[in-house]
Design a protein around this motif. Structure first.
Motif, PDB file in Angstrom:
ATOM      1  N   ALA A   1      -5.298   4.992  -1.973  1.00  0.00           N
ATOM      2  CA  ALA A   1      -5.405   3.734  -2.270  1.00  0.00           C
ATOM      3  C   ALA A   1      -6.460   3.004  -1.803  1.00  0.00           C
ATOM      4  CB  ALA A   1      -3.926   3.072  -1.876  1.00  0.00           C
ATOM      5  N   VAL A   2      -7.093   3.211  -0.607  1.00  0.00           N
ATOM      6  CA  VAL A   2      -8.128   2.357  -0.105  1.00  0.00           C
ATOM      7  C   VAL A   2      -9.407   2.862  -1.064  1.00  0.00           C
ATOM      8  CG1 VAL A   2      -9.861   2.612   1.756  1.00  0.00           C
ATOM      9  CG2 VAL A   2      -7.351   2.340   2.250  1.00  0.00           C
TER      10      VAL A   2
ATOM     11  N   ARG B   1      -2.951  13.593   7.021  1.00  0.00           N
ATOM     12  CA  ARG B   1      -1.748  12.801   7.526  1.00  0.00           C
ATOM     13  C   ARG B   1      -1.251  11.350   6.751  1.00  0.00           C
ATOM     14  NH1 ARG B   1      -3.401  12.335  13.925  1.00  0.00           N
ATOM     15  NH2 ARG B   1      -3.221  15.031  14.201  1.00  0.00           N
ATOM     16  N   THR B   2      -2.388  10.790   6.203  1.00  0.00           N
ATOM     17  CA  THR B   2      -2.112   9.641   5.632  1.00  0.00           C
ATOM     18  C   THR B   2      -2.823   9.694   4.523  1.00  0.00           C
ATOM     19  OG1 THR B   2      -4.022   8.372   6.736  1.00  0.00           O
ATOM     20  CG2 THR B   2      -2.036   8.178   7.910  1.00  0.00           C
ATOM     21  N   TRP B   3      -2.728  10.545   3.429  1.00  0.00           N
ATOM     22  CA  TRP B   3      -3.488  10.576   2.180  1.00  0.00           C
ATOM     23  C   TRP B   3      -3.055   9.577   1.169  1.00  0.00           C
ATOM     24  CZ3 TRP B   3      -7.932  11.732   0.309  1.00  0.00           C
ATOM     25  CH2 TRP B   3      -8.179  11.756  -1.385  1.00  0.00           C
ATOM     26  N   PRO B   4      -1.765   9.310   0.906  1.00  0.00           N
ATOM     27  CA  PRO B   4      -1.504   8.208   0.019  1.00  0.00           C
ATOM     28  C   PRO B   4      -2.138   6.814   0.335  1.00  0.00           C
ATOM     29  CG  PRO B   4       0.493   9.538   0.705  1.00  0.00           C
ATOM     30  CD  PRO B   4      -0.469  10.013   1.818  1.00  0.00           C
ATOM     31  N   HIS B   5      -2.299   6.536   1.378  1.00  0.00           N
ATOM     32  CA  HIS B   5      -2.840   5.165   1.951  1.00  0.00           C
ATOM     33  C   HIS B   5      -4.553   5.571   1.760  1.00  0.00           C
ATOM     34  CE1 HIS B   5      -3.966   1.428   4.164  1.00  0.00           C
ATOM     35  NE2 HIS B   5      -4.769   2.208   5.082  1.00  0.00           N
ATOM     36  N   THR B   6      -5.090   6.584   2.028  1.00  0.00           N
ATOM     37  CA  THR B   6      -6.409   6.868   1.972  1.00  0.00           C
ATOM     38  C   THR B   6      -6.854   6.768   0.402  1.00  0.00           C
ATOM     39  OG1 THR B   6      -6.403   8.389   3.750  1.00  0.00           O
ATOM     40  CG2 THR B   6      -8.209   8.563   2.258  1.00  0.00           C
TER      41      THR B   6
ATOM     42  N   HIS C   1      -7.085  11.274   8.040  1.00  0.00           N
ATOM     43  CA  HIS C   1      -6.943  10.521   6.514  1.00  0.00           C
ATOM     44  C   HIS C   1      -6.686  11.392   5.440  1.00  0.00           C
ATOM     45  CE1 HIS C   1      -9.923   7.305   8.675  1.00  0.00           C
ATOM     46  NE2 HIS C   1      -8.652   7.332   8.809  1.00  0.00           N
TER      47      HIS C   1
ATOM     48  N   GLU D   1      -9.381   3.812  -4.119  1.00  0.00           N
ATOM     49  CA  GLU D   1      -8.991   3.242  -5.355  1.00  0.00           C
ATOM     50  C   GLU D   1      -9.494   1.633  -5.371  1.00  0.00           C
ATOM     51  OE1 GLU D   1      -5.141   5.748  -7.073  1.00  0.00           O
ATOM     52  OE2 GLU D   1      -4.960   3.840  -5.886  1.00  0.00           O
ATOM     53  N   ARG D   2      -9.235   1.040  -4.244  1.00  0.00           N
ATOM     54  CA  ARG D   2      -9.638  -0.389  -4.093  1.00  0.00           C
ATOM     55  C   ARG D   2     -11.259  -0.424  -3.915  1.00  0.00           C
ATOM     56  NH1 ARG D   2      -7.567  -5.053  -2.133  1.00  0.00           N
ATOM     57  NH2 ARG D   2      -9.252  -6.670  -2.202  1.00  0.00           N
TER      58      ARG D   2
END
Length: 260
Positions: free
Chosen positions: A232-233, A225-230, A222, A235-236
């Motif tokens: 966003a999670v 590899r997928t930091w932008p999505h992480t 997380h 932040e939410r």
């Protein structure tokens, strides 16, 4: 040599059969282990590259090896043996080789593990490359892993307030607490395997939720590899936790030990 108890590494240099593989390779080439190779061998964060780093005398005629990184300059902080530089030199060299995130993580890890004393870290910080100065100003002395350091730096630069090792009464600490409302644990395989550790982690999550602090767990993929999505999670999760906190204001909280 006939019995295999020692081996010839190079002309005039011999090693025991059990000598560390990287030290043996350094001696074979005629250099000393340095930089991230020394850090990693002592359990200090060193990024993800496994390439061997060797210190060589400026006058060395060693043949270049594509699988190794050679450092030719005379070591600023010396050698602790002919085959390995001092701890101070290894981190000094790593600050020039690693990117900013991993360099700061290495400095915090060196403090956390006791590899270097705080005054030695301060000494390096005064002379570190300019590109590291913002990260150095954000350093803490209680970061439990390099991954935690990297996540904390990224979240701080995204505008969050982040506390390392957030206390959970009776249950230890969460790796990070974001904006005082979300507890974030950065799970690594080495630190979170086993049924006992799994149960303790979940007990701490429950305790933190009972205190009004939402809990979130991420793993290495997380982060890298997928930091932008992480992000966003997270932040939410923080936004939801803030709304929950606002809704709870003014309510009467009934404790389990209150008389009904």
């Amino acid at each position: 040599m006939a019995t295999g108890r020692i081996q010839r590494l190079r002309r005039g240099v011999y090693g025991c059969a059990h000598v560390d593989e990287q030290i043996a390779r350094a001696a074979t080439i005629g250099g000393a282990l340095t930089c991230v190779s020394v850090l990693r061998s002592h359990g200090v964060w060193a990024g993800d590259s496994l390439r061997l780093h060797l210190q060589l005398p400026p006058t060395s005629s060693a043949t270049q090896d594509p699988s190794a990184q050679f450092h030719w300059a005379r070591p600023r902080f010396g050698l602790q043996s002919p085959w390995e530089v001092t701890p101070l030199q290894s981190l000094w060299q790593a600050l020039h080789c690693l990117d900013e995130e991993n360099a700061i993580a290495a400095m915090e890890s060196a403090m956390w593990t006791g590899f270097l004393r705080p005054e030695q870290i301060r000494q390096l910080a005064l002379h570190a490359p300019r590109r590291l100065q913002d990260g150095i100003r954000r350093m803490v002395n209680n970061s439990g892993s390099g991954n935690e350091t990297i996540v904390r730096l990224r979240l701080e630069r995204a505008g969050f307030t982040v506390v390392a090792q957030g206390h959970v009464p009776g249950m230890g600490h969460q790796d990070l607490v974001v904006d005082d409302c979300v507890g974030l644990d950065v799970d690594g395989r080495a630190w979170h395997e086993g049924n006992d550790r799994f149960a303790t982690d979940r007990d701490r999550d429950v305790q933190a939720e009972g205190l009004g602090r939402h809990s979130l767990r991420i793993r290495t993929a997380h982060i890298f590899r997928t930091w932008p999505h992480t992000l966003a999670v997270i932040e939410r999760a923080v936004a939801d936790a803030r709304r929950d906190r606002e809704r709870r204001r003014g309510r009467v909280i009934v404790r389990f030990d209150d008389p009904f």
